[in-house]
Design a protein around this motif. Structure first.
Motif, PDB file in Angstrom:
ATOM      1  N   PHE A  44      26.145  18.639  46.232  1.00 33.81           N
ATOM      2  CA  PHE A  44      26.820  17.935  47.328  1.00 33.81           C
ATOM      3  C   PHE A  44      28.309  17.775  47.014  1.00 33.81           C
ATOM      4  N   LEU A  45      28.623  17.384  45.753  1.00 30.35           N
ATOM      5  CA  LEU A  45      30.027  17.211  45.374  1.00 30.35           C
ATOM      6  C   LEU A  45      30.783  18.531  45.478  1.00 30.35           C
ATOM      7  N   GLU A  46      30.148  19.609  45.036  1.00 32.51           N
ATOM      8  CA  GLU A  46      30.791  20.930  45.138  1.00 32.51           C
ATOM      9  C   GLU A  46      31.147  21.249  46.584  1.00 32.51           C
ATOM     10  N   THR A  47      30.187  21.045  47.473  1.00 39.28           N
ATOM     11  CA  THR A  47      30.406  21.393  48.874  1.00 39.28           C
ATOM     12  C   THR A  47      31.441  20.475  49.522  1.00 39.28           C
ATOM     13  N   TYR A  48      31.376  19.189  49.209  1.00 40.99           N
ATOM     14  CA  TYR A  48      32.337  18.232  49.763  1.00 40.99           C
ATOM     15  C   TYR A  48      33.760  18.608  49.345  1.00 40.99           C
ATOM     16  N   LEU A  49      33.946  18.861  48.046  1.00 39.23           N
ATOM     17  CA  LEU A  49      35.284  19.213  47.568  1.00 39.23           C
ATOM     18  C   LEU A  49      35.756  20.529  48.179  1.00 39.23           C
ATOM     19  N   ALA A  50      34.834  21.495  48.289  1.00 42.75           N
ATOM     20  CA  ALA A  50      35.212  22.791  48.856  1.00 42.75           C
ATOM     21  C   ALA A  50      35.605  22.674  50.324  1.00 42.75           C
ATOM     22  N   ALA A  51      35.061  21.656  51.002  1.00 38.43           N
ATOM     23  CA  ALA A  51      35.339  21.493  52.433  1.00 38.43           C
ATOM     24  C   ALA A  51      36.654  20.765  52.692  1.00 38.43           C
ATOM     25  N   VAL A  52      36.984  19.738  51.875  1.00 31.83           N
ATOM     26  CA  VAL A  52      38.121  18.879  52.229  1.00 31.83           C
ATOM     27  C   VAL A  52      39.115  18.615  51.097  1.00 31.83           C
ATOM     28  N   PHE A  53      38.773  18.954  49.864  1.00 27.60           N
ATOM     29  CA  PHE A  53      39.611  18.565  48.724  1.00 27.60           C
ATOM     30  C   PHE A  53      40.325  19.798  48.166  1.00 27.60           C
ATOM     31  N   TYR A  54      41.653  19.878  48.378  1.00 22.34           N
ATOM     32  CA  TYR A  54      42.428  21.032  47.914  1.00 22.34           C
ATOM     33  C   TYR A  54      43.586  20.556  47.057  1.00 22.34           C
ATOM     34  N   ILE A  55      43.951  21.379  46.103  1.00 24.13           N
ATOM     35  CA  ILE A  55      45.119  21.088  45.273  1.00 24.13           C
ATOM     36  C   ILE A  55      46.002  22.335  45.232  1.00 24.13           C
ATOM     37  N   GLU A  56      47.251  22.117  44.911  1.00 24.65           N
ATOM     38  CA  GLU A  56      48.199  23.237  44.844  1.00 24.65           C
ATOM     39  C   GLU A  56      48.425  23.612  43.379  1.00 24.65           C
ATOM     40  N   LEU A  57      48.282  24.905  43.109  1.00 22.14           N
ATOM     41  CA  LEU A  57      48.541  25.450  41.784  1.00 22.14           C
ATOM     42  C   LEU A  57      49.715  26.426  41.881  1.00 22.14           C
ATOM     43  N   PRO A  58      50.260  26.874  40.759  1.00 25.31           N
ATOM     44  CA  PRO A  58      51.390  27.808  40.809  1.00 25.31           C
ATOM     45  C   PRO A  58      51.103  29.084  41.597  1.00 25.31           C
ATOM     46  N   PHE A  59      49.850  29.476  41.675  1.00 19.89           N
ATOM     47  CA  PHE A  59      49.521  30.732  42.355  1.00 19.89           C
ATOM     48  C   PHE A  59      48.877  30.521  43.724  1.00 19.89           C
ATOM     49  N   GLY A  60      48.698  29.280  44.188  1.00 15.95           N
ATOM     50  CA  GLY A  60      48.121  29.081  45.509  1.00 15.95           C
ATOM     51  C   GLY A  60      47.367  27.781  45.637  1.00 15.95           C
ATOM     52  N   VAL A  61      46.682  27.638  46.785  1.00 20.55           N
ATOM     53  CA  VAL A  61      45.908  26.444  47.104  1.00 20.55           C
ATOM     54  C   VAL A  61      44.444  26.700  46.791  1.00 20.55           C
TER      55      VAL A  61
END
Length: 415
Positions: A44-61
Protein backbone atom coordinates in the motif's frame (compact mmCIF):
# COMPACT_ATOMS: atom_id res chain seq x y z
CA UNK A 1 17.93 19.97 -2.83
CA UNK A 2 18.39 17.34 -5.54
CA UNK A 3 21.63 16.10 -3.97
CA UNK A 4 20.05 15.90 -0.51
CA UNK A 5 17.14 13.91 -1.92
CA UNK A 6 19.56 11.51 -3.62
CA UNK A 7 21.44 10.90 -0.37
CA UNK A 8 18.20 10.28 1.48
CA UNK A 9 17.08 7.93 -1.30
CA UNK A 10 20.27 5.87 -0.96
CA UNK A 11 19.80 5.72 2.83
CA UNK A 12 16.20 4.53 2.34
CA UNK A 13 17.33 1.84 -0.10
CA UNK A 14 20.03 0.68 2.30
CA UNK A 15 17.62 0.58 5.26
CA UNK A 16 15.04 -1.33 3.22
CA UNK A 17 17.62 -3.82 2.03
CA UNK A 18 19.17 -4.48 5.45
CA UNK A 19 15.78 -4.89 7.13
CA UNK A 20 14.31 -7.23 4.51
CA UNK A 21 17.47 -9.32 4.14
CA UNK A 22 17.69 -9.67 7.94
CA UNK A 23 14.24 -11.22 8.27
CA UNK A 24 14.85 -13.33 5.16
CA UNK A 25 18.14 -14.57 6.61
CA UNK A 26 16.36 -15.45 9.87
CA UNK A 27 13.43 -17.15 8.14
CA UNK A 28 14.20 -20.53 9.70
CA UNK A 29 14.08 -19.01 13.18
CA UNK A 30 11.21 -16.55 12.61
CA UNK A 31 9.30 -18.40 9.92
CA UNK A 32 9.02 -17.48 6.25
CA UNK A 33 5.64 -15.87 6.99
CA UNK A 34 7.36 -12.85 8.59
CA UNK A 35 9.18 -12.10 5.35
CA UNK A 36 6.08 -12.68 3.22
CA UNK A 37 3.94 -10.46 5.48
CA UNK A 38 6.54 -7.68 5.39
CA UNK A 39 6.44 -7.75 1.58
CA UNK A 40 2.66 -7.58 1.65
CA UNK A 41 2.17 -4.70 4.08
CA UNK A 42 4.60 -2.54 2.12
CA UNK A 43 2.49 -2.70 -1.01
CA UNK A 44 0.00 0.00 0.00
CA UNK A 45 2.82 2.42 0.90
CA UNK A 46 4.58 1.68 -2.39
CA UNK A 47 1.45 2.41 -4.39
CA UNK A 48 0.54 5.52 -2.39
CA UNK A 49 4.01 7.02 -2.82
CA UNK A 50 4.08 6.11 -6.51
CA UNK A 51 0.74 7.86 -7.00
CA UNK A 52 1.29 11.16 -5.14
CA UNK A 53 4.78 11.41 -3.58
CA UNK A 54 7.52 12.73 -5.91
CA UNK A 55 10.94 14.19 -5.29
CA UNK A 56 13.38 15.97 -7.56
CA UNK A 57 16.80 14.47 -8.20
CA UNK A 58 19.66 15.80 -10.36
CA UNK A 59 18.50 13.63 -13.26
CA UNK A 60 14.71 14.04 -12.96
CA UNK A 61 11.52 13.57 -10.94
CA UNK A 62 10.98 10.21 -9.23
CA UNK A 63 8.87 8.52 -6.58
CA UNK A 64 10.64 6.54 -3.82
CA UNK A 65 7.68 4.18 -3.74
CA UNK A 66 8.42 2.99 -7.24
CA UNK A 67 12.19 3.33 -7.51
CA UNK A 68 13.24 2.15 -4.05
CA UNK A 69 10.43 0.09 -2.55
CA UNK A 70 8.96 -1.63 -5.60
CA UNK A 71 12.37 -2.29 -7.16
CA UNK A 72 13.53 -3.63 -3.81
CA UNK A 73 10.50 -5.89 -3.51
CA UNK A 74 11.12 -7.41 -6.91
CA UNK A 75 14.77 -8.08 -6.09
CA UNK A 76 13.75 -9.55 -2.71
CA UNK A 77 11.40 -11.95 -4.48
CA UNK A 78 14.26 -13.01 -6.73
CA UNK A 79 16.54 -13.43 -3.70
CA UNK A 80 13.87 -15.56 -1.99
CA UNK A 81 13.78 -17.77 -5.08
CA UNK A 82 17.56 -18.12 -5.04
CA UNK A 83 17.61 -19.09 -1.37
CA UNK A 84 14.54 -21.34 -1.53
CA UNK A 85 12.77 -22.45 -4.72
CA UNK A 86 9.89 -21.67 -7.05
CA UNK A 87 7.32 -23.46 -4.88
CA UNK A 88 8.15 -21.14 -1.93
CA UNK A 89 8.44 -17.86 -3.84
CA UNK A 90 5.04 -18.23 -5.48
CA UNK A 91 3.34 -17.79 -2.06
CA UNK A 92 4.00 -14.03 -1.76
CA UNK A 93 3.35 -13.52 -5.48
CA UNK A 94 -0.14 -15.01 -5.34
CA UNK A 95 -0.78 -13.61 -1.86
CA UNK A 96 -0.23 -10.07 -3.12
CA UNK A 97 -2.44 -10.69 -6.13
CA UNK A 98 -5.26 -12.06 -3.97
CA UNK A 99 -4.93 -9.32 -1.35
CA UNK A 100 -5.24 -6.53 -3.86
CA UNK A 101 -8.20 -8.11 -5.58
CA UNK A 102 -9.74 -8.01 -2.11
CA UNK A 103 -8.78 -4.33 -1.75
CA UNK A 104 -10.55 -3.40 -4.98
CA UNK A 105 -13.62 -5.40 -4.00
CA UNK A 106 -13.88 -3.80 -0.57
CA UNK A 107 -13.32 -0.30 -1.94
CA UNK A 108 -16.31 -0.87 -4.21
CA UNK A 109 -18.53 -1.47 -1.18
CA UNK A 110 -16.94 1.25 1.00
CA UNK A 111 -17.64 4.01 -1.48
CA UNK A 112 -21.40 3.28 -1.15
CA UNK A 113 -21.43 4.10 2.60
CA UNK A 114 -23.06 7.32 3.81
CA UNK A 115 -20.16 8.84 5.77
CA UNK A 116 -20.14 11.58 8.40
CA UNK A 117 -17.45 14.04 9.48
CA UNK A 118 -16.79 12.69 12.99
CA UNK A 119 -13.31 14.26 13.13
CA UNK A 120 -13.29 18.05 12.57
CA UNK A 121 -11.70 19.03 9.30
CA UNK A 122 -11.29 15.44 8.06
CA UNK A 123 -13.48 13.85 5.40
CA UNK A 124 -12.99 10.43 3.87
CA UNK A 125 -11.65 10.68 0.33
CA UNK A 126 -13.42 7.67 -1.14
CA UNK A 127 -12.45 8.58 -4.68
CA UNK A 128 -8.82 8.35 -3.61
CA UNK A 129 -9.44 4.93 -2.03
CA UNK A 130 -11.05 3.76 -5.23
CA UNK A 131 -8.16 5.11 -7.31
CA UNK A 132 -5.61 3.53 -4.99
CA UNK A 133 -7.41 0.21 -5.26
CA UNK A 134 -7.12 0.17 -9.02
CA UNK A 135 -3.50 1.31 -8.91
CA UNK A 136 -2.69 -1.40 -6.37
CA UNK A 137 -4.41 -4.01 -8.49
CA UNK A 138 -2.59 -2.88 -11.65
CA UNK A 139 0.70 -2.77 -9.77
CA UNK A 140 0.15 -6.24 -8.37
CA UNK A 141 -0.69 -7.68 -11.77
CA UNK A 142 2.51 -6.11 -13.08
CA UNK A 143 4.36 -7.54 -10.07
CA UNK A 144 3.00 -10.99 -10.91
CA UNK A 145 4.31 -10.78 -14.47
CA UNK A 146 7.53 -9.13 -13.29
CA UNK A 147 8.16 -11.83 -10.70
CA UNK A 148 7.76 -14.68 -13.16
CA UNK A 149 9.86 -12.85 -15.74
CA UNK A 150 12.75 -11.93 -13.44
CA UNK A 151 13.07 -15.49 -12.10
CA UNK A 152 12.94 -17.12 -15.53
CA UNK A 153 15.31 -14.52 -16.99
CA UNK A 154 17.68 -14.97 -14.06
CA UNK A 155 17.82 -18.71 -14.78
CA UNK A 156 18.27 -18.12 -18.50
CA UNK A 157 21.12 -15.67 -17.84
CA UNK A 158 22.84 -18.37 -15.84
CA UNK A 159 23.80 -19.93 -19.17
CA UNK A 160 25.53 -16.66 -20.13
CA UNK A 161 26.94 -15.36 -16.83
CA UNK A 162 27.94 -18.68 -15.30
CA UNK A 163 30.38 -17.15 -12.80
CA UNK A 164 28.84 -13.74 -12.14
CA UNK A 165 25.90 -13.64 -9.76
CA UNK A 166 25.97 -9.84 -9.80
CA UNK A 167 25.47 -9.68 -13.58
CA UNK A 168 22.60 -12.16 -13.43
CA UNK A 169 20.78 -10.05 -10.84
CA UNK A 170 21.63 -6.77 -12.58
CA UNK A 171 20.66 -7.70 -16.14
CA UNK A 172 17.49 -9.47 -15.02
CA UNK A 173 16.64 -6.45 -12.86
CA UNK A 174 17.12 -3.76 -15.51
CA UNK A 175 15.21 -5.72 -18.14
CA UNK A 176 12.18 -6.44 -15.98
CA UNK A 177 12.14 -3.04 -14.24
CA UNK A 178 12.17 -1.34 -17.64
CA UNK A 179 9.10 -3.33 -18.60
CA UNK A 180 7.49 -2.49 -15.26
CA UNK A 181 8.22 1.24 -15.60
CA UNK A 182 6.48 1.31 -18.97
CA UNK A 183 3.45 -0.52 -17.62
CA UNK A 184 3.07 1.42 -14.36
CA UNK A 185 3.65 4.82 -15.97
CA UNK A 186 0.88 4.04 -18.45
CA UNK A 187 -1.53 3.64 -15.51
CA UNK A 188 -0.24 6.76 -13.74
CA UNK A 189 -0.62 8.80 -16.90
CA UNK A 190 -4.13 7.49 -17.49
CA UNK A 191 -5.36 8.01 -13.91
CA UNK A 192 -3.35 11.04 -12.75
CA UNK A 193 -2.01 12.63 -15.91
CA UNK A 194 1.61 12.07 -14.80
CA UNK A 195 4.04 13.96 -17.10
CA UNK A 196 6.69 12.19 -19.21
CA UNK A 197 9.39 13.51 -16.86
CA UNK A 198 8.05 11.06 -14.26
CA UNK A 199 8.66 8.18 -16.67
CA UNK A 200 12.26 9.08 -17.51
CA UNK A 201 13.20 10.04 -13.98
CA UNK A 202 11.65 6.87 -12.61
CA UNK A 203 13.34 4.71 -15.23
CA UNK A 204 16.80 6.11 -14.46
CA UNK A 205 16.15 5.66 -10.73
CA UNK A 206 15.07 2.05 -11.25
CA UNK A 207 18.20 1.30 -13.27
CA UNK A 208 20.28 2.72 -10.44
CA UNK A 209 18.25 0.67 -7.95
CA UNK A 210 18.80 -2.50 -9.97
CA UNK A 211 22.53 -1.87 -9.92
CA UNK A 212 22.61 -1.05 -6.20
CA UNK A 213 20.47 -4.02 -5.16
CA UNK A 214 22.43 -6.41 -7.40
CA UNK A 215 25.69 -5.35 -5.73
CA UNK A 216 24.21 -5.50 -2.22
CA UNK A 217 22.68 -8.94 -2.83
CA UNK A 218 25.97 -10.26 -4.20
CA UNK A 219 27.81 -8.97 -1.13
CA UNK A 220 25.23 -10.59 1.12
CA UNK A 221 25.44 -13.91 -0.70
CA UNK A 222 29.23 -13.80 -0.58
CA UNK A 223 29.36 -13.25 3.17
CA UNK A 224 26.60 -15.83 3.64
CA UNK A 225 28.98 -18.38 2.07
CA UNK A 226 26.78 -18.61 -1.01
CA UNK A 227 29.29 -17.02 -3.34
CA UNK A 228 28.52 -19.20 -6.37
CA UNK A 229 24.87 -19.68 -7.25
CA UNK A 230 24.70 -22.70 -9.56
CA UNK A 231 22.58 -22.74 -12.68
CA UNK A 232 19.47 -24.80 -11.99
CA UNK A 233 19.61 -28.15 -13.78
CA UNK A 234 15.82 -28.02 -14.20
CA UNK A 235 14.35 -26.95 -17.56
CA UNK A 236 12.90 -23.43 -17.63
CA UNK A 237 9.48 -24.94 -18.40
CA UNK A 238 9.54 -26.89 -15.12
CA UNK A 239 10.37 -23.76 -13.12
CA UNK A 240 7.54 -21.92 -14.86
CA UNK A 241 5.21 -24.82 -14.03
CA UNK A 242 6.11 -24.52 -10.33
CA UNK A 243 5.62 -20.74 -10.31
CA UNK A 244 2.18 -20.99 -11.90
CA UNK A 245 0.97 -24.01 -9.89
CA UNK A 246 0.80 -25.99 -13.12
CA UNK A 247 2.33 -29.03 -11.42
CA UNK A 248 -0.51 -28.88 -8.87
CA UNK A 249 -3.04 -28.75 -11.71
CA UNK A 250 -1.36 -31.63 -13.50
CA UNK A 251 -1.25 -33.63 -10.27
CA UNK A 252 -4.95 -32.92 -9.69
CA UNK A 253 -5.72 -33.90 -13.27
CA UNK A 254 -3.64 -37.04 -12.85
CA UNK A 255 -5.47 -37.97 -9.65
CA UNK A 256 -8.87 -37.35 -11.19
CA UNK A 257 -10.21 -39.85 -13.68
CA UNK A 258 -8.55 -42.75 -11.86
CA UNK A 259 -10.26 -46.08 -11.30
CA UNK A 260 -10.57 -46.57 -7.53
CA UNK A 261 -9.85 -50.31 -7.62
CA UNK A 262 -7.00 -50.67 -10.10
CA UNK A 263 -5.42 -47.21 -10.08
CA UNK A 264 -5.34 -46.90 -13.88
CA UNK A 265 -7.35 -44.25 -15.72
CA UNK A 266 -11.11 -44.76 -15.96
CA UNK A 267 -13.52 -44.56 -18.88
CA UNK A 268 -14.24 -40.85 -18.42
CA UNK A 269 -10.53 -40.14 -18.75
CA UNK A 270 -10.42 -42.30 -21.90
CA UNK A 271 -13.22 -40.28 -23.45
CA UNK A 272 -11.35 -37.08 -22.57
CA UNK A 273 -7.82 -38.02 -23.63
CA UNK A 274 -8.21 -40.46 -26.51
CA UNK A 275 -9.83 -38.04 -29.02
CA UNK A 276 -7.11 -35.46 -28.31
CA UNK A 277 -4.36 -38.04 -28.71
CA UNK A 278 -5.94 -39.29 -31.92
CA UNK A 279 -6.19 -35.75 -33.32
CA UNK A 280 -2.57 -35.09 -32.39
CA UNK A 281 -1.39 -38.26 -34.10
CA UNK A 282 -3.41 -37.52 -37.23
CA UNK A 283 -2.03 -33.98 -37.41
CA UNK A 284 1.50 -35.41 -37.18
CA UNK A 285 0.74 -38.06 -39.82
CA UNK A 286 1.28 -40.90 -37.35
CA UNK A 287 -0.95 -43.91 -36.53
CA UNK A 288 -2.53 -44.67 -33.15
CA UNK A 289 -3.32 -48.19 -31.95
CA UNK A 290 -6.17 -49.02 -29.59
CA UNK A 291 -6.47 -52.37 -27.79
CA UNK A 292 -9.35 -53.76 -25.77
CA UNK A 293 -8.05 -56.32 -23.29
CA UNK A 294 -10.62 -58.64 -21.65
CA UNK A 295 -9.92 -61.16 -18.87
CA UNK A 296 -11.10 -64.63 -19.95
CA UNK A 297 -13.61 -66.53 -17.79
CA UNK A 298 -13.54 -63.78 -15.19
CA UNK A 299 -17.05 -64.63 -13.96
CA UNK A 300 -15.79 -68.09 -12.97
CA UNK A 301 -13.20 -66.49 -10.68
CA UNK A 302 -15.87 -64.44 -8.91
CA UNK A 303 -18.25 -67.42 -8.69
CA UNK A 304 -15.67 -69.88 -7.32
CA UNK A 305 -13.43 -67.68 -5.19
CA UNK A 306 -15.48 -64.57 -4.42
CA UNK A 307 -15.35 -60.97 -5.50
CA UNK A 308 -12.30 -60.13 -3.41
CA UNK A 309 -10.31 -62.70 -5.36
CA UNK A 310 -11.71 -61.24 -8.57
CA UNK A 311 -10.68 -57.76 -7.48
CA UNK A 312 -7.17 -59.01 -6.75
CA UNK A 313 -6.92 -60.48 -10.26
CA UNK A 314 -8.08 -57.19 -11.81
CA UNK A 315 -5.51 -55.23 -9.81
CA UNK A 316 -2.77 -57.63 -10.87
CA UNK A 317 -3.88 -57.42 -14.49
CA UNK A 318 -3.96 -53.61 -14.46
CA UNK A 319 -0.55 -53.50 -12.80
CA UNK A 320 1.02 -55.83 -15.35
CA UNK A 321 -0.45 -53.88 -18.25
CA UNK A 322 0.69 -50.55 -16.78
CA UNK A 323 4.22 -51.85 -16.17
CA UNK A 324 4.58 -53.50 -19.57
CA UNK A 325 3.31 -50.90 -22.03
CA UNK A 326 5.67 -48.34 -23.56
CA UNK A 327 6.42 -45.13 -21.70
CA UNK A 328 3.97 -43.04 -23.76
CA UNK A 329 1.14 -45.61 -23.74
CA UNK A 330 -1.86 -45.25 -21.42
CA UNK A 331 -4.06 -47.88 -19.79
CA UNK A 332 -7.73 -47.28 -18.97
CA UNK A 333 -10.29 -49.47 -17.21
CA UNK A 334 -13.12 -49.61 -19.72
CA UNK A 335 -15.62 -51.45 -17.54
CA UNK A 336 -15.83 -54.71 -15.59
CA UNK A 337 -12.87 -56.86 -16.60
CA UNK A 338 -12.11 -54.87 -19.78
CA UNK A 339 -9.17 -52.51 -20.23
CA UNK A 340 -8.26 -50.21 -23.11
CA UNK A 341 -4.66 -49.49 -24.06
CA UNK A 342 -3.87 -46.42 -26.20
CA UNK A 343 -0.56 -46.52 -28.08
CA UNK A 344 0.78 -43.50 -29.94
CA UNK A 345 2.75 -43.86 -33.18
CA UNK A 346 2.28 -47.63 -33.53
CA UNK A 347 1.86 -49.25 -36.95
CA UNK A 348 -0.73 -52.07 -37.37
CA UNK A 349 1.80 -54.92 -37.43
CA UNK A 350 3.71 -53.48 -34.50
CA UNK A 351 0.40 -53.09 -32.66
CA UNK A 352 -0.40 -56.77 -33.17
CA UNK A 353 3.05 -57.78 -31.89
CA UNK A 354 2.73 -55.48 -28.88
CA UNK A 355 -0.67 -56.94 -28.00
CA UNK A 356 0.70 -60.48 -28.35
CA UNK A 357 3.52 -59.64 -25.95
CA UNK A 358 1.00 -58.32 -23.41
CA UNK A 359 -1.15 -61.44 -23.77
CA UNK A 360 1.83 -63.76 -23.24
CA UNK A 361 3.01 -61.76 -20.21
CA UNK A 362 -0.39 -61.99 -18.50
CA UNK A 363 -0.57 -65.75 -19.09
CA UNK A 364 2.93 -66.24 -17.70
CA UNK A 365 2.70 -64.04 -14.61
CA UNK A 366 -0.88 -63.88 -13.28
CA UNK A 367 -2.55 -66.78 -11.47
CA UNK A 368 -5.97 -67.47 -10.03
CA UNK A 369 -6.24 -68.67 -6.41
CA UNK A 370 -6.18 -72.29 -7.68
CA UNK A 371 -2.88 -71.55 -9.52
CA UNK A 372 -4.46 -71.71 -12.97
CA UNK A 373 -3.09 -69.07 -15.36
CA UNK A 374 -5.22 -66.02 -16.03
CA UNK A 375 -5.51 -65.34 -19.74
CA UNK A 376 -6.79 -62.42 -21.79
CA UNK A 377 -8.28 -61.92 -25.21
CA UNK A 378 -7.31 -58.77 -27.10
CA UNK A 379 -8.90 -56.93 -30.00
CA UNK A 380 -6.66 -54.43 -31.80
CA UNK A 381 -7.64 -51.48 -34.00
CA UNK A 382 -5.46 -48.88 -35.68
CA UNK A 383 -6.22 -45.41 -37.00
CA UNK A 384 -4.15 -46.25 -40.10
CA UNK A 385 -6.94 -48.55 -41.37
CA UNK A 386 -9.90 -48.61 -38.99
CA UNK A 387 -11.10 -45.03 -38.62
CA UNK A 388 -10.32 -41.55 -37.44
CA UNK A 389 -12.62 -41.31 -34.40
CA UNK A 390 -12.54 -42.92 -30.96
CA UNK A 391 -15.89 -44.61 -31.54
CA UNK A 392 -14.69 -46.12 -34.83
CA UNK A 393 -11.58 -47.57 -33.19
CA UNK A 394 -13.51 -48.87 -30.18
CA UNK A 395 -16.06 -50.50 -32.47
CA UNK A 396 -13.37 -52.19 -34.58
CA UNK A 397 -11.41 -53.36 -31.53
CA UNK A 398 -14.59 -54.65 -29.85
CA UNK A 399 -15.54 -56.65 -32.95
CA UNK A 400 -12.09 -58.26 -32.97
CA UNK A 401 -12.24 -58.94 -29.25
CA UNK A 402 -15.51 -60.82 -29.80
CA UNK A 403 -13.83 -62.76 -32.62
CA UNK A 404 -10.91 -63.65 -30.31
CA UNK A 405 -13.30 -65.00 -27.67
CA UNK A 406 -15.33 -66.91 -30.25
CA UNK A 407 -12.14 -68.51 -31.56
CA UNK A 408 -11.25 -69.95 -28.15
CA UNK A 409 -9.96 -67.01 -26.05
CA UNK A 410 -6.37 -66.32 -24.98
CA UNK A 411 -5.49 -64.80 -28.32
CA UNK A 412 -5.04 -61.53 -30.24
CA UNK A 413 -7.14 -60.56 -33.23
CA UNK A 414 -6.11 -57.54 -35.31
CA UNK A 415 -7.00 -56.45 -38.83
Amino acid sequence: MGTENLILLLIEAGFYFVFMVAILHLRHQLGIGVFVAALGVMHFLETYLAAVFYIELPFGVISPGSSVLFSGKLMMILLLYVKEDAAVVRAPIYGLLAGNFLTVGLSFFLRHHQTIGAVPGRVADLAFIDEMGWLMLWGTMLLYVDSLAIILLYERLGRVFKKSTTMRFFVAGIAVLTFDQIGFYAALNFLNGAPIAVFWGGWIAKMMAACAYAVLISIYLYYSRISAIPVSPRPIADIFADLTFRERYEDLLDRSGRDALTGVYDRSRLEFEAPRTLSSMMAAGKPMALMIVDADHFKDINDHFGHLAGDSVLKDLAGRLQASVRSGDRVFRFGGEEFVVICEDLEPEAGRAHAEALRALVEAEIRRPDDIAVTVSIGVANSYKDGTTLNALLSAADTRLYAAKSAGRNRVVAR
